[in-house]
Design a protein around this motif. Structure first.
Motif, PDB file in Angstrom:
ATOM      1  N   HIS A 133       0.841  -1.255   0.059  1.00 46.01           N
ATOM      2  CA  HIS A 133      -0.012  -0.090   0.134  1.00 46.01           C
ATOM      3  C   HIS A 133       0.891   1.463  -0.297  1.00 46.01           C
ATOM      4  O   HIS A 133       0.379   2.342  -0.119  1.00 46.01           O
ATOM      5  CB  HIS A 133      -0.986  -0.075   1.350  1.00 46.01           C
ATOM      6  N   ARG A 134       2.212   1.166  -0.024  1.00 46.14           N
ATOM      7  CA  ARG A 134       3.096   2.229   0.175  1.00 46.14           C
ATOM      8  C   ARG A 134       2.740   3.192  -1.009  1.00 46.14           C
ATOM      9  O   ARG A 134       2.624   4.613  -0.629  1.00 46.14           O
ATOM     10  CB  ARG A 134       4.314   1.920   0.276  1.00 46.14           C
ATOM     11  N   ALA A 135       2.839   2.701  -2.332  1.00 47.17           N
ATOM     12  CA  ALA A 135       2.865   3.843  -3.338  1.00 47.17           C
ATOM     13  C   ALA A 135       1.497   4.761  -3.340  1.00 47.17           C
ATOM     14  O   ALA A 135       1.492   5.836  -3.429  1.00 47.17           O
ATOM     15  CB  ALA A 135       3.016   3.144  -4.717  1.00 47.17           C
ATOM     16  N   GLU A 136       0.121   3.925  -2.849  1.00 46.17           N
ATOM     17  CA  GLU A 136      -0.997   4.740  -2.636  1.00 46.17           C
ATOM     18  C   GLU A 136      -0.836   5.746  -1.633  1.00 46.17           C
ATOM     19  O   GLU A 136      -1.300   6.921  -1.832  1.00 46.17           O
ATOM     20  CB  GLU A 136      -2.167   4.036  -2.856  1.00 46.17           C
ATOM     21  N   LEU A 137      -0.495   5.153  -0.509  1.00 42.85           N
ATOM     22  CA  LEU A 137      -0.484   6.248   0.764  1.00 42.85           C
ATOM     23  C   LEU A 137       0.585   7.306   0.693  1.00 42.85           C
ATOM     24  O   LEU A 137       0.453   8.400   1.230  1.00 42.85           O
ATOM     25  CB  LEU A 137      -0.031   5.281   1.870  1.00 42.85           C
ATOM     26  N   MET A 138       1.682   7.106  -0.061  1.00 39.90           N
ATOM     27  CA  MET A 138       2.915   7.988  -0.448  1.00 39.90           C
ATOM     28  C   MET A 138       2.178   9.402  -1.369  1.00 39.90           C
ATOM     29  O   MET A 138       2.611  10.421  -1.329  1.00 39.90           O
ATOM     30  CB  MET A 138       4.023   7.722  -0.744  1.00 39.90           C
ATOM     31  N   LYS A 139       1.001   9.093  -2.027  1.00 40.28           N
ATOM     32  CA  LYS A 139       0.480   9.972  -2.826  1.00 40.28           C
ATOM     33  C   LYS A 139      -0.391  11.128  -2.125  1.00 40.28           C
ATOM     34  O   LYS A 139      -0.600  12.096  -2.372  1.00 40.28           O
ATOM     35  CB  LYS A 139      -0.446   9.552  -3.982  1.00 40.28           C
ATOM     36  N   ILE A 140      -0.681  10.722  -0.910  1.00 36.54           N
ATOM     37  CA  ILE A 140      -1.477  11.669   0.194  1.00 36.54           C
ATOM     38  C   ILE A 140      -0.501  12.909   0.657  1.00 36.54           C
ATOM     39  O   ILE A 140       0.893  12.605   1.064  1.00 36.54           O
ATOM     40  CB  ILE A 140      -2.118  10.875   1.324  1.00 36.54           C
ATOM     41  N   PRO A 141      -1.096  13.812   0.488  1.00 37.22           N
ATOM     42  CA  PRO A 141      -0.045  15.012   0.955  1.00 37.22           C
ATOM     43  C   PRO A 141       0.295  15.025   2.377  1.00 37.22           C
ATOM     44  O   PRO A 141      -0.350  14.656   3.293  1.00 37.22           O
ATOM     45  CB  PRO A 141      -0.622  16.369   0.571  1.00 37.22           C
ATOM     46  N   HIS A 142       1.734  15.288   2.361  1.00 38.20           N
ATOM     47  CA  HIS A 142       2.349  15.513   3.970  1.00 38.20           C
ATOM     48  C   HIS A 142       2.654  14.043   4.372  1.00 38.20           C
ATOM     49  O   HIS A 142       3.331  13.804   5.491  1.00 38.20           O
ATOM     50  CB  HIS A 142       1.463  15.986   4.777  1.00 38.20           C
ATOM     51  N   VAL A 143       2.518  12.735   3.839  1.00 35.12           N
ATOM     52  CA  VAL A 143       2.888  11.577   4.116  1.00 35.12           C
ATOM     53  C   VAL A 143       4.427  11.491   3.694  1.00 35.12           C
ATOM     54  O   VAL A 143       4.642  11.635   2.627  1.00 35.12           O
ATOM     55  CB  VAL A 143       2.203  10.515   3.569  1.00 35.12           C
ATOM     56  N   THR A 144       5.264  10.949   4.720  1.00 39.29           N
ATOM     57  CA  THR A 144       6.491  10.837   4.542  1.00 39.29           C
ATOM     58  C   THR A 144       7.193   9.433   4.305  1.00 39.29           C
ATOM     59  O   THR A 144       8.242   9.153   3.740  1.00 39.29           O
ATOM     60  CB  THR A 144       7.597  11.719   5.459  1.00 39.29           C
ATOM     61  N   VAL A 145       6.606   8.428   5.181  1.00 36.63           N
ATOM     62  CA  VAL A 145       6.871   7.400   5.400  1.00 36.63           C
ATOM     63  C   VAL A 145       5.775   6.230   5.658  1.00 36.63           C
ATOM     64  O   VAL A 145       4.754   6.794   6.508  1.00 36.63           O
ATOM     65  CB  VAL A 145       8.027   7.092   6.976  1.00 36.63           C
ATOM     66  N   VAL A 146       5.859   5.183   5.016  1.00 34.74           N
ATOM     67  CA  VAL A 146       4.723   4.103   5.389  1.00 34.74           C
ATOM     68  C   VAL A 146       5.556   2.907   5.503  1.00 34.74           C
ATOM     69  O   VAL A 146       6.348   2.444   4.957  1.00 34.74           O
ATOM     70  CB  VAL A 146       3.912   3.867   4.136  1.00 34.74           C
ATOM     71  N   THR A 147       5.448   2.302   6.826  1.00 36.73           N
ATOM     72  CA  THR A 147       6.148   1.032   7.344  1.00 36.73           C
ATOM     73  C   THR A 147       5.320   0.276   8.159  1.00 36.73           C
ATOM     74  O   THR A 147       4.387   0.743   8.836  1.00 36.73           O
ATOM     75  CB  THR A 147       7.466   1.423   7.803  1.00 36.73           C
ATOM     76  N   GLY A 148       5.645  -0.944   8.570  1.00 35.35           N
ATOM     77  CA  GLY A 148       5.428  -1.920   9.265  1.00 35.35           C
ATOM     78  C   GLY A 148       6.098  -1.883  10.658  1.00 35.35           C
ATOM     79  O   GLY A 148       7.343  -1.222  10.753  1.00 35.35           O
ATOM     80  N   GLU A 149       5.425  -1.581  11.838  1.00 36.11           N
ATOM     81  CA  GLU A 149       5.976  -1.693  13.161  1.00 36.11           C
ATOM     82  C   GLU A 149       5.349  -2.416  14.224  1.00 36.11           C
ATOM     83  O   GLU A 149       4.372  -2.664  13.895  1.00 36.11           O
ATOM     84  CB  GLU A 149       5.950  -0.146  13.473  1.00 36.11           C
ATOM     85  N   LEU A 150       6.000  -2.178  15.441  1.00 36.71           N
ATOM     86  CA  LEU A 150       5.373  -2.724  16.497  1.00 36.71           C
ATOM     87  C   LEU A 150       4.901  -1.764  17.366  1.00 36.71           C
ATOM     88  O   LEU A 150       5.336  -0.549  17.469  1.00 36.71           O
ATOM     89  CB  LEU A 150       6.235  -3.592  17.509  1.00 36.71           C
ATOM     90  N   ASP A 151       3.272  -1.386  17.833  1.00 37.82           N
ATOM     91  CA  ASP A 151       2.741  -0.652  18.288  1.00 37.82           C
ATOM     92  C   ASP A 151       3.211  -0.530  19.905  1.00 37.82           C
ATOM     93  O   ASP A 151       3.795  -1.494  20.433  1.00 37.82           O
ATOM     94  CB  ASP A 151       1.423  -0.343  18.058  1.00 37.82           C
ATOM     95  N   SER A 152       2.716   0.447  20.436  1.00 42.17           N
ATOM     96  CA  SER A 152       2.895   0.535  21.992  1.00 42.17           C
ATOM     97  C   SER A 152       2.355  -0.794  22.698  1.00 42.17           C
ATOM     98  O   SER A 152       2.959  -0.970  23.898  1.00 42.17           O
ATOM     99  CB  SER A 152       2.014   1.795  22.294  1.00 42.17           C
ATOM    100  N   GLN A 153       1.410  -1.428  22.216  1.00 44.30           N
ATOM    101  CA  GLN A 153       1.043  -2.703  22.978  1.00 44.30           C
ATOM    102  C   GLN A 153       1.914  -3.792  22.448  1.00 44.30           C
ATOM    103  O   GLN A 153       1.499  -5.038  22.562  1.00 44.30           O
ATOM    104  CB  GLN A 153      -0.435  -2.958  22.561  1.00 44.30           C
ATOM    105  N   ASN A 154       2.922  -3.510  21.682  1.00 41.35           N
ATOM    106  CA  ASN A 154       3.750  -4.771  21.142  1.00 41.35           C
ATOM    107  C   ASN A 154       3.104  -5.482  20.141  1.00 41.35           C
ATOM    108  O   ASN A 154       3.369  -6.780  20.003  1.00 41.35           O
ATOM    109  CB  ASN A 154       4.443  -5.429  22.315  1.00 41.35           C
ATOM    110  N   GLU A 155       2.251  -4.904  19.397  1.00 44.68           N
ATOM    111  CA  GLU A 155       1.469  -5.606  18.424  1.00 44.68           C
ATOM    112  C   GLU A 155       1.626  -4.959  16.896  1.00 44.68           C
ATOM    113  O   GLU A 155       2.023  -3.686  16.997  1.00 44.68           O
ATOM    114  CB  GLU A 155       0.199  -5.638  18.892  1.00 44.68           C
ATOM    115  N   ALA A 156       1.779  -5.787  15.928  1.00 48.88           N
ATOM    116  CA  ALA A 156       2.296  -5.460  14.443  1.00 48.88           C
ATOM    117  C   ALA A 156       1.044  -4.369  14.244  1.00 48.88           C
ATOM    118  O   ALA A 156      -0.371  -4.489  14.125  1.00 48.88           O
ATOM    119  CB  ALA A 156       2.128  -6.429  13.638  1.00 48.88           C
ATOM    120  N   ALA A 157       1.465  -3.211  13.432  1.00 50.55           N
ATOM    121  CA  ALA A 157       0.703  -2.129  12.945  1.00 50.55           C
ATOM    122  C   ALA A 157       1.268  -1.495  11.628  1.00 50.55           C
ATOM    123  O   ALA A 157       2.355  -1.975  11.559  1.00 50.55           O
ATOM    124  CB  ALA A 157       0.531  -1.229  13.958  1.00 50.55           C
ATOM    125  N   ILE A 158       0.642  -0.715  11.090  1.00 47.82           N
ATOM    126  CA  ILE A 158       1.215   0.000   9.900  1.00 47.82           C
ATOM    127  C   ILE A 158       1.330   1.449  10.599  1.00 47.82           C
ATOM    128  O   ILE A 158       0.367   1.935  10.987  1.00 47.82           O
ATOM    129  CB  ILE A 158      -0.065   0.092   8.909  1.00 47.82           C
TER     130      ILE A 158
END
Length: 148
Positions: free
Chosen positions: A47-72
């Motif tokens: 989904h990176r290419a489509e999300l990067m088209k949105i103004p002001h978006v600089t990075v799209v990646t997978g990560e672990l959130d504050s509950q240590n669960e996978a998120a975008i």
């Protein structure tokens, strides 16, 4: 006396068995978290290419959130643009929650890189890919009299 030794031996075996079972369960949990993170990264790439088209978006990646669960993770260029981006990005992508946050300001990136001796920070293209200056080949020498 012999019964006491047998009982102590059985208790020791039971304790070791519980410890091994818990250690194995933790390992399975860690393996699942690692797989979830890999899956979130794969979703972010799709989904990176489509999300990067949105103004002001600089990075799209997978990560672990504050509950240590996978998120975008979707990073924006400035705190004031988070609400605008939130209205344009779904709350979930392929089952993973989407988190929107302000990215690290360029001034902090430069400080972070230069203090550690890594050179200039990487640039990020429109698809969200990082390009490091050290990975670009340098131009060939133009002075034919230069010594190797």
């Amino acid at each position: 006396m012999r019964i006491g030794k047998i009982a102590a031996g059985l208790i020791a075996i039971a304790v070791v068995a519980c410890f091994v079972r818990n250690a194995r369960a933790l390992t399975l949990e860690q393996e699942q978290a690692a797989q979830d993170l890999r899956d979130a990264e794969a979703v972010s790439k799709r989904h990176r290419a489509e999300l990067m088209k949105i103004p002001h978006v600089t990075v799209v990646t997978g990560e672990l959130d504050s509950q240590n669960e996978a998120a975008i993770l979707v990073e924006v260029d400035d705190q004031k643009n988070i609400d605008s981006v939130m209205r344009q990005v779904p709350s979930k992508l392929e089952g993973f929650p989407v988190e929107i946050d302000e990215g690290v300001p360029e001034s902090e990136q430069v400080l972070n890189y230069s203090h550690k001796g890594f050179g200039p920070p990487p640039t990020i293209d429109q698809q969200g890919y990082y390009h490091h200056a050290w990975s670009n080949p340098s131009a060939p020498a133009t002075n034919s009299n230069a010594q190797p």
